[in-house]
Design a protein around this motif. Sequence first.
Motif, mmCIF file in Angstrom:
data_model
loop_
_atom_site.group_PDB
_atom_site.id
_atom_site.type_symbol
_atom_site.label_atom_id
_atom_site.label_comp_id
_atom_site.label_asym_id
_atom_site.label_seq_id
_atom_site.Cartn_x
_atom_site.Cartn_y
_atom_site.Cartn_z
ATOM 1 N N SER A 64 0.818 -1.215 0.000
ATOM 2 C CA SER A 64 0.000 0.000 0.000
ATOM 3 C C SER A 64 0.849 1.260 0.000
ATOM 4 C CB SER A 64 -0.914 0.009 1.229
ATOM 5 O OG SER A 64 -1.808 -1.058 1.205
ATOM 6 N N ALA A 65 1.968 1.233 0.734
ATOM 7 C CA ALA A 65 2.786 2.436 0.873
ATOM 8 C C ALA A 65 3.366 2.887 -0.459
ATOM 9 C CB ALA A 65 3.905 2.187 1.882
ATOM 10 N N LEU A 66 3.523 1.958 -1.420
ATOM 11 C CA LEU A 66 4.032 2.312 -2.741
ATOM 12 C C LEU A 66 2.903 2.718 -3.673
ATOM 13 C CD1 LEU A 66 6.680 -0.518 -3.318
ATOM 14 C CD2 LEU A 66 7.101 1.836 -2.594
ATOM 15 N N LEU A 67 1.784 2.051 -3.585
ATOM 16 C CA LEU A 67 0.693 2.252 -4.533
ATOM 17 C C LEU A 67 -0.171 3.458 -4.189
ATOM 18 C CD1 LEU A 67 -0.533 0.827 -7.040
ATOM 19 C CD2 LEU A 67 -2.056 -0.376 -5.474
ATOM 20 N N LEU A 82 -4.389 7.183 -5.309
ATOM 21 C CA LEU A 82 -3.607 6.249 -6.106
ATOM 22 C C LEU A 82 -2.505 6.988 -6.859
ATOM 23 C CD1 LEU A 82 -3.536 3.228 -7.174
ATOM 24 C CD2 LEU A 82 -4.755 4.134 -9.169
ATOM 25 N N ARG A 83 -1.305 6.412 -6.880
ATOM 26 C CA ARG A 83 -0.183 6.985 -7.639
ATOM 27 C C ARG A 83 -0.257 6.456 -9.078
ATOM 28 N NH1 ARG A 83 5.105 5.422 -4.873
ATOM 29 N NH2 ARG A 83 5.962 7.069 -6.208
ATOM 30 N N HIS A 84 -1.093 7.103 -9.882
ATOM 31 C CA HIS A 84 -1.397 6.607 -11.224
ATOM 32 C C HIS A 84 -0.148 6.502 -12.104
ATOM 33 C CE1 HIS A 84 -5.797 6.441 -11.101
ATOM 34 N NE2 HIS A 84 -5.765 7.525 -10.352
ATOM 35 N N HIS A 85 0.669 7.534 -12.114
ATOM 36 C CA HIS A 85 1.844 7.511 -12.986
ATOM 37 C C HIS A 85 2.779 6.361 -12.587
ATOM 38 C CE1 HIS A 85 5.238 8.732 -15.412
ATOM 39 N NE2 HIS A 85 5.998 8.793 -14.331
ATOM 40 N N TRP A 86 3.001 6.219 -11.290
ATOM 41 C CA TRP A 86 3.881 5.136 -10.829
ATOM 42 C C TRP A 86 3.324 3.782 -11.243
ATOM 43 C CZ3 TRP A 86 3.364 0.937 -7.571
ATOM 44 C CH2 TRP A 86 4.558 0.327 -7.151
ATOM 45 N N LEU A 87 2.014 3.583 -11.073
ATOM 46 C CA LEU A 87 1.398 2.317 -11.450
ATOM 47 C C LEU A 87 1.553 2.061 -12.942
ATOM 48 C CD1 LEU A 87 -0.306 -0.176 -10.856
ATOM 49 C CD2 LEU A 87 -2.353 1.249 -11.048
ATOM 50 N N ASN A 88 1.406 3.099 -13.751
ATOM 51 C CA ASN A 88 1.579 2.928 -15.201
ATOM 52 C C ASN A 88 2.994 2.487 -15.547
ATOM 53 O OD1 ASN A 88 -1.068 3.633 -15.718
ATOM 54 N ND2 ASN A 88 -0.602 5.788 -16.127
ATOM 55 N N THR A 89 3.985 2.999 -14.821
ATOM 56 C CA THR A 89 5.366 2.583 -15.109
ATOM 57 C C THR A 89 5.600 1.135 -14.684
ATOM 58 O OG1 THR A 89 6.355 3.297 -12.985
ATOM 59 C CG2 THR A 89 6.137 4.960 -14.727
ATOM 60 N N VAL A 90 4.965 0.719 -13.604
ATOM 61 C CA VAL A 90 5.084 -0.686 -13.188
ATOM 62 C C VAL A 90 4.499 -1.600 -14.252
ATOM 63 C CG1 VAL A 90 4.318 -2.401 -11.505
ATOM 64 C CG2 VAL A 90 5.129 -0.178 -10.726
ATOM 65 N N GLY A 99 -3.583 -2.369 -0.994
ATOM 66 C CA GLY A 99 -4.064 -1.032 -1.314
ATOM 67 C C GLY A 99 -5.560 -0.819 -1.260
ATOM 68 N N ALA A 100 -6.347 -1.890 -1.100
ATOM 69 C CA ALA A 100 -7.801 -1.710 -1.136
ATOM 70 C C ALA A 100 -8.302 -0.819 -0.004
ATOM 71 C CB ALA A 100 -8.496 -3.070 -1.089
ATOM 72 N N ILE A 101 -7.876 -1.112 1.219
ATOM 73 C CA ILE A 101 -8.339 -0.329 2.362
ATOM 74 C C ILE A 101 -7.845 1.111 2.267
ATOM 75 C CG2 ILE A 101 -8.194 -0.077 4.871
ATOM 76 C CD1 ILE A 101 -8.096 -3.121 5.066
ATOM 77 N N ALA A 102 -6.573 1.260 1.874
ATOM 78 C CA ALA A 102 -6.013 2.600 1.762
ATOM 79 C C ALA A 102 -6.752 3.438 0.725
ATOM 80 C CB ALA A 102 -4.525 2.507 1.410
ATOM 81 N N LEU A 103 -7.112 2.833 -0.406
ATOM 82 C CA LEU A 103 -7.794 3.575 -1.459
ATOM 83 C C LEU A 103 -9.195 4.014 -1.049
ATOM 84 C CD1 LEU A 103 -6.815 1.610 -4.688
ATOM 85 C CD2 LEU A 103 -6.176 3.955 -4.090
ATOM 86 N N ALA A 104 -9.849 3.263 -0.204
ATOM 87 C CA ALA A 104 -11.224 3.578 0.178
ATOM 88 C C ALA A 104 -11.316 4.674 1.223
ATOM 89 C CB ALA A 104 -11.916 2.318 0.699
ATOM 90 N N LEU A 144 9.810 -8.585 -3.878
ATOM 91 C CA LEU A 144 9.080 -7.771 -2.920
ATOM 92 C C LEU A 144 9.540 -6.330 -3.090
ATOM 93 C CD1 LEU A 144 9.269 -9.965 0.324
ATOM 94 C CD2 LEU A 144 7.601 -10.069 -1.531
ATOM 95 N N LEU A 145 8.686 -5.494 -3.672
ATOM 96 C CA LEU A 145 9.015 -4.074 -3.803
ATOM 97 C C LEU A 145 8.737 -3.386 -2.479
ATOM 98 C CD1 LEU A 145 7.646 -3.176 -7.352
ATOM 99 C CD2 LEU A 145 10.002 -3.703 -6.675
ATOM 100 N N SER A 146 9.693 -2.575 -2.038
ATOM 101 C CA SER A 146 9.630 -1.997 -0.701
ATOM 102 C C SER A 146 10.098 -0.548 -0.753
ATOM 103 C CB SER A 146 10.516 -2.834 0.238
ATOM 104 O OG SER A 146 10.524 -2.299 1.536
ATOM 105 N N ASP A 147 10.162 0.067 0.435
ATOM 106 C CA ASP A 147 10.705 1.424 0.522
ATOM 107 C C ASP A 147 12.192 1.395 0.816
ATOM 108 O OD1 ASP A 147 10.627 0.482 3.082
ATOM 109 O OD2 ASP A 147 9.571 2.199 3.942
ATOM 110 N N ILE A 148 12.799 0.210 0.723
ATOM 111 C CA ILE A 148 14.228 0.048 0.963
ATOM 112 C C ILE A 148 14.777 -0.902 -0.097
ATOM 113 C CG2 ILE A 148 13.985 -1.920 2.533
ATOM 114 C CD1 ILE A 148 16.189 -0.641 4.265
ATOM 115 N N ASP A 149 16.055 -0.729 -0.448
ATOM 116 C CA ASP A 149 16.616 -1.473 -1.577
ATOM 117 C C ASP A 149 17.235 -2.811 -1.184
ATOM 118 O OD1 ASP A 149 18.788 -0.505 -0.228
ATOM 119 O OD2 ASP A 149 19.664 0.582 -1.924
ATOM 120 N N GLY A 150 16.795 -3.361 -0.071
ATOM 121 C CA GLY A 150 17.295 -4.677 0.307
ATOM 122 C C GLY A 150 17.470 -4.810 1.798
ATOM 123 N N LEU A 151 18.140 -5.873 2.183
ATOM 124 C CA LEU A 151 18.401 -6.162 3.592
ATOM 125 C C LEU A 151 19.729 -5.542 4.004
ATOM 126 C CD1 LEU A 151 17.607 -7.735 6.192
ATOM 127 C CD2 LEU A 151 18.920 -9.666 5.266
#
Length: 378
Positions: A17-20, A28-36, A56-61, A172-179
């Motif tokens: 949800s934090a990315l979408l 919704l981050r439409h441009h980001w979703l289109n690039t994905v 993202g369902a709960i966040a979008l509502a 797993l896409l995250s807000d960090i680039d790995g462990l």
Amino acid sequence: MTNRLAEARCVVIKIGSALLVDAKNAALRHHWLNTVCADIARLRRQGTDVVVVSSGAIALARVRMGMVGRRLRLEEKQAAASVGQIQLAQAWSAALGLQDLTAGQLLLTPGDTEDRERHLNARATLRTLLGLGCVPVINENDAIATTEIRFGDNDRLAARVAQMIGADTLILLSDIDGLYTADPRLDPRAEHLPEVAALTESIMAMGGAPPPGYSSGGMHTKLLAAQIATRAGARMAIASGLSPHPISQLLDTGRCTWFLAAEDAGSARKRWLASALETRGRVMIDQGAVRALDHGGSLLPAGVKQVEGRFSQGDLVVICDEAGQEIGRGLTAYDADESRLIAGHRSEDIVTCLGHSGRDELIHRDDLVLIRQPREPA
């Protein structure tokens, strides 16, 4: 390392949800979703099947239902999920449609992957969708799965989906680039780990608490997902999804942490047992029984020291050594009360203990899988 994704045959991509969804306005981050979706089209052109697990369902509502900026009660989360899921499905369908790709929607709970028959049915549906050229988009069925709203996470659901369909790669896409060896936001000395060959105790200890906000994951759940995926024979990557075209960035630069797949993932049934999330009880066994299991034997009642929990015949239980270390899982041939009565007794004594005959094994080797968390080198 960049070739791992380029050579993938089937990829499961998890998006939180934090990315979408923009945390500031729950939009919704439409441009980001289109690039994905453009990245997904790139993978499809190279011959890779793609499955998406999207939160993202709960966040979008929240905006539509006037719920922004406050904590939701359980029934409000369920109501928001039922409204937001329509928005989420429409968003994915539209964005994939721009790439001439067709989206298919599945709403799953971990229970759909725990029950063997439902697991096989879901697998057949997913494989059919992929065979027809569709991109399945999966989310938890939060509108009715109360346990998953409180404690669930899509990291482990994505890993279970990867195991279910035999995917060779999970991202797993995250807000960090790995462990990292520590939280890089708190410790400037934290080191990025580009590859993890085994999920040792020290690696698992690097998982922290879930981050604040809409996300229910965190590094801890990602490492649990890595256990499921790698045991099932899939490699897994944790990569940053903050910028546009995150999958293309991973293809081009390779910046992430790769968790290597187990060399011997076993049969599909064994992989299902190993990756199950829900267990009903625990049996503690002696060292002799541990050695027997190591040599491919079944678990006999004579080797059982202790039985914990309430379970029925056919339920999944954890098998531990005398130190309490999990060494395996299996489907028990007896319920909890019967297991306690026959624990420590020879198989030929079962009829005396129970008053009726039964299987010689508490857990047959065909219904058992060994799970050993690697120890640190001496």
